[in-house]
Motif scaffolding. Structure first.
Motif, PDB file in Angstrom:
ATOM      1  N   ILE A  54      83.154  10.613  29.149  1.00  0.00           N
ATOM      2  CA  ILE A  54      83.281   9.960  27.840  1.00  0.00           C
ATOM      3  C   ILE A  54      83.538  11.009  26.765  1.00  0.00           C
ATOM      4  O   ILE A  54      82.878  12.049  26.728  1.00  0.00           O
ATOM      5  N   LEU A 109      82.171   2.646  23.524  1.00  0.00           N
ATOM      6  CA  LEU A 109      83.294   2.558  24.460  1.00  0.00           C
ATOM      7  C   LEU A 109      84.309   1.509  24.007  1.00  0.00           C
ATOM      8  O   LEU A 109      85.515   1.657  24.249  1.00  0.00           O
ATOM      9  N   LEU A 120      86.140   2.352  30.923  1.00  0.00           N
ATOM     10  CA  LEU A 120      85.776   3.745  30.631  1.00  0.00           C
ATOM     11  C   LEU A 120      86.984   4.565  30.202  1.00  0.00           C
ATOM     12  O   LEU A 120      86.830   5.601  29.562  1.00  0.00           O
TER      13      LEU A 120
END
Length: 394
Positions: free
Chosen positions: A196, A252, A290
């Motif tokens: 991330i 996200l 993701l």
């Protein structure tokens, strides 16, 4: 149904136009060429290459001749690949496709770029510890976004019909870097967290949506440190939507908005030049959160979707396409890539059955991977399958 074969520019340069296009039209019988314009590093085996078998592809290089005026003063600029010398494969391909009545698509890798990531680390994604993932470019970075827009402008010079946008999104930690090593088991949750991006541009985008981005980063870093330190913790399941009191999930979502807005901007720029833009979703529906991939948002923004239909059976291809419907993507909005090689196809009938499934579902475009990486017999298989389905060179 439109049909095309994906290929590298070096295939055209090394084989010559007559042999190269003869294989596309006389053997494969397709109506288009999808030529790599900017590509990532690779080492491949080329079964029918006239002089060599193993070739290395240069990282982050352009297989057209960039216009220096467009890139003046820019840090992010694609260098012309050394393999093309003084030639311009896209100019040659444009002239040949026009003369032969073929479509020309530009297969373009945007954010997976080792060269530019290593040269400009501040443009690469940063994990929760501030480590830069140098094989990638961050889609939230303004310089990266301008780089992508300029690539679209460059490709328009060649009269390209469509841009196939690969890697127009974030990537996870494990993306196939050579000599990539993990000696301790990280577990899928830790790997997900390590991929991330918390660079200043991503945290600012999340903060603009009301997320306490710095707190999320700290929570993710602490959770990672625990899993990296405690052997038993690596195997623990985790829920991304529960970490940081659920704020990581919203963080996200901001990454998805970043990717969608970039793809929409590129699609709009492409349309202004008379081109289409398709977003390559290699993982398929339900796998891209993701990576910042929101399929319904992309299609709502006017971005086409291209996916991999790699499978042994026609029914498996049908299931792959049907899965997109569950995510709001109609077959008419898809292009599907098939592999005619032995690992997916045992003959022309198998490939023809897959094409028939796609036509029956209303998929308007099929492409075949990859010219230089397949035997000539696989190209014959494409031709036999297309003729068997009555798909002409259009």
């Amino acid at each position: 149904m439109q049909s095309s074969v994906l290929a590298f520019a070096t295939d055209l340069l090394d084989e010559g136009a007559d042999a190269f296009f003869g294989n596309l039209t006389d053997r494969a019988g397709v109506g288009g060429l999808t030529l790599a314009s900017v590509y990532h590093e690779a080492r491949d085996v080329f079964p029918h290459h006239p002089t060599r078998v193993v070739r290395y592809l240069e990282p982050g290089a352009a297989y057209f001749r960039p216009d220096p005026a467009r890139w003046s003063g820019r840090r992010l600029a694609p260098p012309a690949a050394r393999a093309i010398g003084e030639r311009d494969p896209f100019a040659e391909a444009a002239e040949q496709t026009r003369r032969r009545g073929l479509k020309l698509h530009a297969w373009t890798v945007f954010c997976h770029n080792d060269r530019l990531g290593f040269e400009h680390p501040d443009c690469a994604p940063a994990n929760a510890f501030g480590d830069r993932l140098l094989t990638e470019l961050c889609p939230a970075n303004p310089e990266v976004r301008q780089y992508a827009l300029t690539l679209v402008d460059e490709l328009a010079r060649y009269g390209v019909d469509a841009i196939r946008a690969e890697s127009l999104h974030f990537h996870g930690l494990r993306h196939g870097y050579h000599h990539e090593r993990y000696f301790e088991e990280l577990g899928p949750f830790a790997e997900a967290l390590l991929g991330i991006c918390f660079c200043p541009h991503c945290t600012a985008a999340a903060a603009a949506r009301g997320v306490a981005a710095e707190r999320v980063r700290q929570v993710v870093a602490a959770e990672l440190r625990r899993r990296l330190t405690e052997e038993d913790a690596a195997a623990e399941p985790g829920k991304l939507d529960r970490l940081a009191d659920g704020e990581l999930a919203v963080y996200l979502d901001a990454s998805c908005a970043t990717v969608t807005s970039l793809a929409a901007a590129l699609a709009e720029r492409a349309a202004g030049h008379g081109m289409r833009l398709s977003f390559m979703d290699a993982g398929g529906p339900g796998t891209g959160w993701l990576s910042g991939i929101d399929l319904p948002a992309l299609t709502k923004a006017g971005v086409g979707i291209e996916t991999l239909g790699y499978a042994r059976t026609a029914e498996a291809v049908r299931e792959k396409v049907a899965a997109f419907g569950l995510h709001g993507v109609r077959p008419a909005e898809l292009a599907v890539i098939l592999r005619p090689m032995a690992q997916d196809c045992d003959g022309p009938a198998n490939l023809a059955e897959k094409i028939a499934v796609l036509r029956g579902l209303g998929v308007p475009e099929v492409e075949f991977y990859n010219y230089g990486l397949m035997r000539l017999s696989s190209m014959d298989r494409i031709g036999a399958a297309l003729r068997g389905q009555g798909v002409d060179s259009s």
